[in-house]
Design a protein around this motif. Sequence first.
Motif, mmCIF file in Angstrom:
data_model
loop_
_atom_site.group_PDB
_atom_site.id
_atom_site.type_symbol
_atom_site.label_atom_id
_atom_site.label_comp_id
_atom_site.label_asym_id
_atom_site.label_seq_id
_atom_site.Cartn_x
_atom_site.Cartn_y
_atom_site.Cartn_z
ATOM 1 N N GLU A 130 -14.381 -18.841 19.963
ATOM 2 C CA GLU A 130 -13.652 -19.030 21.218
ATOM 3 C C GLU A 130 -14.421 -20.049 22.043
ATOM 4 O O GLU A 130 -15.459 -19.727 22.620
ATOM 5 C CB GLU A 130 -13.543 -17.701 21.988
ATOM 6 C CG GLU A 130 -12.724 -16.649 21.288
ATOM 7 C CD GLU A 130 -11.270 -17.059 21.100
ATOM 8 O OE1 GLU A 130 -10.705 -17.745 21.981
ATOM 9 O OE2 GLU A 130 -10.701 -16.707 20.058
ATOM 10 N N ALA A 131 -13.955 -21.295 22.027
ATOM 11 C CA ALA A 131 -14.611 -22.363 22.783
ATOM 12 C C ALA A 131 -13.629 -23.505 22.974
ATOM 13 O O ALA A 131 -12.850 -23.809 22.067
ATOM 14 C CB ALA A 131 -15.853 -22.866 22.057
ATOM 15 N N GLU A 132 -13.678 -24.105 24.128
ATOM 16 C CA GLU A 132 -12.894 -25.310 24.398
ATOM 17 C C GLU A 132 -13.656 -26.490 23.805
ATOM 18 O O GLU A 132 -14.884 -26.521 23.826
ATOM 19 C CB GLU A 132 -12.729 -25.506 25.900
ATOM 20 C CG GLU A 132 -11.922 -24.426 26.582
ATOM 21 C CD GLU A 132 -10.454 -24.454 26.203
ATOM 22 O OE1 GLU A 132 -9.892 -25.561 26.058
ATOM 23 O OE2 GLU A 132 -9.878 -23.368 26.033
ATOM 24 N N ILE A 133 -12.930 -27.480 23.290
ATOM 25 C CA ILE A 133 -13.579 -28.654 22.738
ATOM 26 C C ILE A 133 -13.001 -29.915 23.391
ATOM 27 O O ILE A 133 -11.793 -30.139 23.347
ATOM 28 C CB ILE A 133 -13.502 -28.705 21.197
ATOM 29 C CG1 ILE A 133 -14.256 -29.914 20.643
ATOM 30 C CG2 ILE A 133 -12.082 -28.637 20.707
ATOM 31 C CD1 ILE A 133 -14.529 -29.853 19.168
ATOM 32 N N SER A 134 -13.870 -30.682 24.002
ATOM 33 C CA SER A 134 -13.457 -31.907 24.685
ATOM 34 C C SER A 134 -13.454 -33.073 23.696
ATOM 35 O O SER A 134 -14.002 -32.970 22.586
ATOM 36 C CB SER A 134 -14.416 -32.216 25.834
ATOM 37 O OG SER A 134 -15.681 -32.604 25.315
ATOM 38 N N ASP A 135 -12.881 -34.191 24.099
ATOM 39 C CA ASP A 135 -12.894 -35.374 23.244
ATOM 40 C C ASP A 135 -14.308 -35.883 23.015
ATOM 41 O O ASP A 135 -14.634 -36.367 21.931
ATOM 42 C CB ASP A 135 -12.013 -36.475 23.834
ATOM 43 C CG ASP A 135 -10.532 -36.160 23.689
ATOM 44 O OD1 ASP A 135 -10.175 -35.271 22.886
ATOM 45 O OD2 ASP A 135 -9.719 -36.811 24.382
ATOM 46 N N VAL A 136 -15.165 -35.755 24.005
ATOM 47 C CA VAL A 136 -16.567 -36.157 23.838
ATOM 48 C C VAL A 136 -17.229 -35.280 22.775
ATOM 49 O O VAL A 136 -17.963 -35.771 21.911
ATOM 50 C CB VAL A 136 -17.337 -36.085 25.179
ATOM 51 C CG1 VAL A 136 -18.827 -36.277 24.973
ATOM 52 C CG2 VAL A 136 -16.793 -37.108 26.161
#
Length: 120
Positions: free
Chosen positions: A54-60
């Motif tokens: 469970e983690a958000e992933i950014s484009d960076v």
Amino acid sequence: MSIQLQMEQMPGYLAARFIGAGVVEEVLRQFELIAEHCKGAKNNKLLIDTTGVEAEISDVERFRLGERLEIFARCGIKVAFACKPEQIHPRRFAALLAQKRGVNVEIFTDSHDAEKWLLI
């Protein structure tokens, strides 16, 4: 809670499963350890499963993921990624970047499909 790594030797490949909640960096930090484990066990095929994360992933972070996957190319390891659909960029940015860096990698939303590709 943090993201935990579980490694299991499967017939023909190593499975590295991540579970828990946290930040993507916790996963990326484990790549060197996983690569060393593969080299020591003479595994040239790896399934990385992040469906339990469970983690958000950014484009960076996707960019950093693509960069960090390069360690597996240096070790000659074929990598199948099993992810949740929401973890995958519509253009599969991390995989594309990694492939341009010489990594034999594909991303799947089903671990069985990932395993089939890995073993061909």
